[in-house]
Design an enzyme around this catalytic site. Sequence first.
Site, PDB file in Angstrom:
ATOM      1  N   ASP A 142       0.966  -1.408   0.207  1.00  0.00           N
ATOM      2  CA  ASP A 142      -0.370   0.278   0.432  1.00  0.00           C
ATOM      3  C   ASP A 142       1.003   1.441   0.038  1.00  0.00           C
ATOM      4  OD1 ASP A 142      -3.330  -0.085   1.483  1.00  0.00           O
ATOM      5  OD2 ASP A 142      -2.306   1.517   0.180  1.00  0.00           O
ATOM      6  N   HIS A 173     -10.429  -3.308   4.180  1.00  0.00           N
ATOM      7  CA  HIS A 173     -10.366  -3.111   5.286  1.00  0.00           C
ATOM      8  C   HIS A 173     -11.595  -2.280   5.954  1.00  0.00           C
ATOM      9  CE1 HIS A 173      -8.332  -0.840   3.122  1.00  0.00           C
ATOM     10  NE2 HIS A 173      -7.531   0.147   3.974  1.00  0.00           N
TER      11      HIS A 173
HETATM   12  O1  TEU Z   1      -9.978   4.782   1.926  1.00  0.00           O
HETATM   13  C1  TEU Z   1     -11.114   5.704   1.781  1.00  0.00           C
HETATM   14  C2  TEU Z   1     -11.528   5.241   1.191  1.00  0.00           C
HETATM   15  O2  TEU Z   1     -13.136   6.146   0.113  1.00  0.00           O
HETATM   16  C3  TEU Z   1     -12.495   5.382   2.403  1.00  0.00           C
HETATM   17  O3  TEU Z   1     -12.259   6.137   3.423  1.00  0.00           O
HETATM   18  C4  TEU Z   1     -14.017   4.715   2.502  1.00  0.00           C
HETATM   19  O4  TEU Z   1     -14.399   5.706   1.868  1.00  0.00           O
HETATM   20  C5  TEU Z   1     -14.288   4.421   3.442  1.00  0.00           C
HETATM   21  O5  TEU Z   1     -13.740   3.649   4.714  1.00  0.00           O
HETATM   22  C6  TEU Z   1     -16.040   3.791   3.390  1.00  0.00           C
HETATM   23  O6  TEU Z   1     -15.926   3.941   4.882  1.00  0.00           O
HETATM   24  C7  TEU Z   1      -8.928   4.398   1.716  1.00  0.00           C
HETATM   25  C8  TEU Z   1      -7.964   3.622   3.130  1.00  0.00           C
HETATM   26  O7  TEU Z   1      -8.752   2.179   2.498  1.00  0.00           O
HETATM   27  C9  TEU Z   1      -8.609   3.976   4.561  1.00  0.00           C
HETATM   28  O8  TEU Z   1      -8.540   3.334   5.193  1.00  0.00           O
HETATM   29  C10 TEU Z   1      -8.277   5.442   4.869  1.00  0.00           C
HETATM   30  O9  TEU Z   1      -8.722   5.524   5.832  1.00  0.00           O
HETATM   31  C11 TEU Z   1      -8.866   6.286   3.997  1.00  0.00           C
HETATM   32  O10 TEU Z   1      -8.465   6.076   2.509  1.00  0.00           O
HETATM   33  C12 TEU Z   1      -7.332   7.394   3.676  1.00  0.00           C
HETATM   34  O11 TEU Z   1      -6.613   7.249   3.826  1.00  0.00           O
END
Ligand code: TEU
Length: 547
Positions: A85, A319
């Site tokens: 990531d 996740h």
């Molecule tokens: O997720 C971005 C994102 O779009 C998510 O926040 C999603 O919209 C939301 O979780 C839905 O409930 C990425 C990562 O996968 C996430 O874990 C991070 O919190 C986020 O970016 C910020 O880096």
Amino acid sequence: MYPRSFADSDGDGVGDLPGIRDRVDHLSWLGVGAVWLSPFFPSGGADNGYDVSDYRAVDPVLGTLADFDELVDELHRRDIRVIVDQIYNHTSDEHPWFDASRSAIDDARRDWYFWRSARPGTEPGALGAEPNDWQSFFGGPAWTFDERSGQYYLHLFHPKQPDLDWSRDEVRAEVHDTMRWWLDRGVDGFRLDVIGLIAKPDGLPDAGNHRSLIAMLVEHPRLRDHLRELRRSVAIGRGARPVLIGEMPGVTPELARDISDVRHDELDMVISFDHVQLDHGRDKWDHRPSVPAHLGRALERWQTTFGADGWNLLYLGSHDQPRAVSRFGDDGELRDRSAKTLATIVHLLRGTPFLYQGDEIAMADFPFATIDQLRDVESLRHAATLIEVGATEREVIASIRPVSRDNARTPMQWDAGPHAGFSEAAPWMEPNPDHSTWNVVDQLADASSVLHHHRRLIRFRRDHRVVVDGDYVPLLVSDEVYAFARRLGDVRLTVVANLSDRAVSTPALDGLDGDLVLGDGSGDEDANAGLLGPWESRVHLSAGSTT
Ligand code: TEU
């Protein structure tokens, strides 16, 4: 894989890289071709590592660079590729770059981030004085006032996650350099966190609302330039082409098809969100349980829009999402069968299936009862806003429980023993109590388990080219049934799935006369009676000359 929740090797209650290395047999036995590791870098601790404070190191709680190198070697020995990531839409506010940037208005790194003055005619620092109307994904304004400089800085997520300005050449150069650094360590590719948000329009204009903000960013033409430049910069002088997977909230199937079209030399795949927002009303907290079979309609739209162009990324869990069997299936009586049927669909569509840790044994949502069981910043911030307006804890939990990202972050359930075999110590999140009956050890011993079903699907994909190269043929999407075929030459694979909790008559479809190759093990009495049982799926193969 979410390293914090996969396996703990040193008894501190938090999963770590050596814990993954100790469990590589599980991955190898399952037959996965690659693993995507969620961040394991030093961070500011605001968003479980998605707020990076050092891009070329390992968080000491999760291990060391030597542990990472050993894990890569072990995975490569099993012919499993490693996808790391990369979080470059924003850094942690504890990253040295941001320390420098916020230190003075004239610092060389000031414009690595977005600093803007209060909206004209407003009192700096007062509510409503933010430079524009952009809202954070985690609620509240996407701007935080910095007393020292009297300016605001932009953060599309948490205030501890300031956005990097990708229009700066030196920012992009640094990103490319660090990705090459990881490639030199043996990494095979990257998952690019919210890469669809990195191109901000000049002038940072008001967006109107959150959805239109996301659309304005993901459709900005400069994004494509950044992706092509990124592809070129990491591909230079390399034998194997690094895999680039871009996470893009708000992306349309048409845009994802074009970005993942190998002829455009941008990304290999795009993580999309249409199908994981079917139960979103105004937003994710306005939870409207969707009709399971609407999933078929959403997936089919992506399959038919792509056709033979671009390349789909297929997933139900991550996740960031509640558990697939709880959200799309039935985590009660029909948990086993619905989990297998969902997996069958995802693994036999055209594209690359991504399996989130624990979904291979149908791990389900956690029975949250109190706020102190939550860990995720997104859930905790939402809880705080509800409490501010007088909600009771019961109301808060009712709002959060079905959609919280924490559902996917409880410890991997290895066995029925203490802490689910995840750790010797009490884990950072409580294991789901149902690990006593839903765990890897028990399902390894049961050839009809969800775990074995996943292994068979992965093996099937390897043995039958029609799964990878076959065309997608729409057959049926109704309120109960989703059916499709895959065709390659004279080989036809026909999938029919009942996405409801009641028996339905088996639809009359071409291809169902082929050999039954992957059922979900449910009784044949339904088949003989011309019925598809609740959550039953069947896969038929009419093998031609090429299989
Ligand atoms: O997720 C971005 C994102 O779009 C998510 O926040 C999603 O919209 C939301 O979780 C839905 O409930 C990425 C990562 O996968 C996430 O874990 C991070 O919190 C986020 O970016 C910020 O880096």
